[in-house]
Scaffold this motif. Structure first.
Motif, PDB file in Angstrom:
ATOM      1  N   ARG A   1       0.831  -1.205   0.000  1.00  0.00           N
ATOM      2  CA  ARG A   1       0.000   0.000   0.000  1.00  0.00           C
ATOM      3  C   ARG A   1       0.867   1.257   0.000  1.00  0.00           C
ATOM      4  O   ARG A   1       0.640   2.181  -0.778  1.00  0.00           O
ATOM      5  CB  ARG A   1      -0.920   0.002   1.227  1.00  0.00           C
ATOM      6  CG  ARG A   1      -1.834   1.229   1.298  1.00  0.00           C
ATOM      7  CD  ARG A   1      -2.484   1.362   2.660  1.00  0.00           C
ATOM      8  NE  ARG A   1      -1.519   1.619   3.720  1.00  0.00           N
ATOM      9  CZ  ARG A   1      -1.010   2.822   4.005  1.00  0.00           C
ATOM     10  NH1 ARG A   1      -1.361   3.881   3.305  1.00  0.00           N
ATOM     11  NH2 ARG A   1      -0.144   2.967   4.995  1.00  0.00           N
TER      12      ARG A   1
ATOM     13  N   SER B   1      -0.843  -1.548  -4.230  1.00  0.00           N
ATOM     14  CA  SER B   1      -1.891  -2.392  -3.636  1.00  0.00           C
ATOM     15  C   SER B   1      -2.433  -3.423  -4.616  1.00  0.00           C
ATOM     16  O   SER B   1      -2.720  -4.550  -4.235  1.00  0.00           O
ATOM     17  CB  SER B   1      -3.035  -1.526  -3.107  1.00  0.00           C
ATOM     18  OG  SER B   1      -2.602  -0.747  -2.024  1.00  0.00           O
ATOM     19  N   LYS B   2      -2.562  -3.044  -5.882  1.00  0.00           N
ATOM     20  CA  LYS B   2      -3.130  -3.965  -6.879  1.00  0.00           C
ATOM     21  C   LYS B   2      -2.302  -5.244  -7.027  1.00  0.00           C
ATOM     22  O   LYS B   2      -2.808  -6.270  -7.467  1.00  0.00           O
ATOM     23  CB  LYS B   2      -3.283  -3.268  -8.226  1.00  0.00           C
ATOM     24  CG  LYS B   2      -1.946  -2.920  -8.853  1.00  0.00           C
ATOM     25  CD  LYS B   2      -2.082  -2.201 -10.181  1.00  0.00           C
ATOM     26  CE  LYS B   2      -0.731  -1.746 -10.640  1.00  0.00           C
ATOM     27  NZ  LYS B   2      -0.191  -2.427 -11.759  1.00  0.00           N
ATOM     28  N   LEU B   3      -1.028  -5.193  -6.656  1.00  0.00           N
ATOM     29  CA  LEU B   3      -0.157  -6.370  -6.790  1.00  0.00           C
ATOM     30  C   LEU B   3      -0.283  -7.325  -5.615  1.00  0.00           C
ATOM     31  O   LEU B   3       0.228  -8.440  -5.667  1.00  0.00           O
ATOM     32  CB  LEU B   3       1.310  -5.935  -6.919  1.00  0.00           C
ATOM     33  CG  LEU B   3       1.650  -5.063  -8.117  1.00  0.00           C
ATOM     34  CD1 LEU B   3       3.143  -4.751  -8.129  1.00  0.00           C
ATOM     35  CD2 LEU B   3       1.213  -5.711  -9.402  1.00  0.00           C
TER      36      LEU B   3
ATOM     37  N   ASP C   1      -4.995  -8.311  -5.280  1.00  0.00           N
ATOM     38  CA  ASP C   1      -5.781  -7.486  -6.203  1.00  0.00           C
ATOM     39  C   ASP C   1      -6.274  -6.183  -5.583  1.00  0.00           C
ATOM     40  O   ASP C   1      -7.334  -5.678  -5.918  1.00  0.00           O
ATOM     41  CB  ASP C   1      -6.986  -8.264  -6.758  1.00  0.00           C
ATOM     42  CG  ASP C   1      -6.582  -9.324  -7.768  1.00  0.00           C
ATOM     43  OD1 ASP C   1      -5.492  -9.202  -8.375  1.00  0.00           O
ATOM     44  OD2 ASP C   1      -7.346 -10.288  -7.949  1.00  0.00           O
ATOM     45  N   GLY C   2      -5.497  -5.636  -4.645  1.00  0.00           N
ATOM     46  CA  GLY C   2      -5.850  -4.363  -4.039  1.00  0.00           C
ATOM     47  C   GLY C   2      -6.877  -4.468  -2.927  1.00  0.00           C
ATOM     48  O   GLY C   2      -7.253  -3.460  -2.332  1.00  0.00           O
ATOM     49  N   GLN C   3      -7.304  -5.670  -2.627  1.00  0.00           N
ATOM     50  CA  GLN C   3      -8.258  -5.880  -1.538  1.00  0.00           C
ATOM     51  C   GLN C   3      -7.486  -6.050  -0.240  1.00  0.00           C
ATOM     52  O   GLN C   3      -6.268  -6.192  -0.235  1.00  0.00           O
ATOM     53  CB  GLN C   3      -9.116  -7.120  -1.814  1.00  0.00           C
ATOM     54  CG  GLN C   3      -9.873  -7.055  -3.119  1.00  0.00           C
ATOM     55  CD  GLN C   3     -10.821  -5.874  -3.187  1.00  0.00           C
ATOM     56  OE1 GLN C   3     -11.671  -5.695  -2.323  1.00  0.00           O
ATOM     57  NE2 GLN C   3     -10.653  -5.043  -4.205  1.00  0.00           N
TER      58      GLN C   3
ATOM     59  N   LYS D   1      -4.877 -17.087  -9.228  1.00  0.00           N
ATOM     60  CA  LYS D   1      -4.419 -16.132 -10.247  1.00  0.00           C
ATOM     61  C   LYS D   1      -3.207 -16.652 -11.022  1.00  0.00           C
ATOM     62  O   LYS D   1      -2.626 -15.924 -11.825  1.00  0.00           O
ATOM     63  CB  LYS D   1      -4.051 -14.794  -9.583  1.00  0.00           C
ATOM     64  CG  LYS D   1      -5.232 -14.072  -8.976  1.00  0.00           C
ATOM     65  CD  LYS D   1      -6.115 -13.509 -10.062  1.00  0.00           C
ATOM     66  CE  LYS D   1      -7.241 -12.703  -9.474  1.00  0.00           C
ATOM     67  NZ  LYS D   1      -7.968 -11.959 -10.487  1.00  0.00           N
TER      68      LYS D   1
END
Length: 166
Positions: free
Chosen positions: A60, A65-67, A70-72, A87
């Motif tokens: 973050r 974060s997307k890496l 998936d940003g969750q 994935k």
């Protein structure tokens, strides 16, 4: 329009290393900045182990974060493992990990993910140098400190390779 910042393994590792030596306070409380960032307020107690929150927070802080998941948000190592496998980011050969990979451990060989860290270096001798949150020399998976560790491939459950911009 500005150029998109490239996210590299070196960037993630450099950010993680900035926190080397950070400890929860008081000891054995799980009260640490990474949990505060994750939950949005201070938390304490056994319900808040923070190895995964540390890794989430590092990504973050790097704008990556997307890496990670998936940003969750997740603070569960098993969820990160399932996500990586679903994935197709999991590396099947445990000796082929690279810097910046996520490494999930099963210290007791119970068949369950119990800890996560980031690979700094493949030592090419059956070990990796990692950086991990909530570890310690007296307790691998709940030791209360950000540390560099040397880990044997025999303790690894899964290696996940984020899709860096390299």
């Amino acid at each position: 329009m500005g150029e998109k910042k490239k996210i590299t393994p070196d960037m993630i590792i450099a950010q993680a290393k900035k926190f080397e030596g950070v400890k929860e306070s008081p000891a054995n409380s799980n009260n640490v900045i990474f949990n505060t960032h994750y939950y949005g307020h201070e938390v304490k107690g056994a319900a808040y182990p923070w190895c995964c929150a540390f890794v989430w927070d590092v990504f973050r802080m790097c704008g990556a974060s997307k890496l990670f998941y998936d940003g969750q948000k997740t603070a569960l190592c098993a969820a990160v493992e399932s996500w990586g496998k679903n994935k197709h980011l999991a590396i099947s050969n445990k000796s082929k990990g690279k810097k910046g990979d996520l490494v999930i451990f099963d210290f007791t060989h119970s068949g369950r993910a119990c800890h996560i860290g980031i690979i700094i270096k493949n030592n090419n001798d059956g070990t990796y140098t990692t950086i991990e949150g909530n570890t310690g020399t007296g307790n691998n998976s709940n030791g209360g400190m950000v540390m560099k560790r040397t880990r044997s491939t025999s303790l690894i459950r899964c290696i996940i390779r984020p899709k860096y911009d390299t």
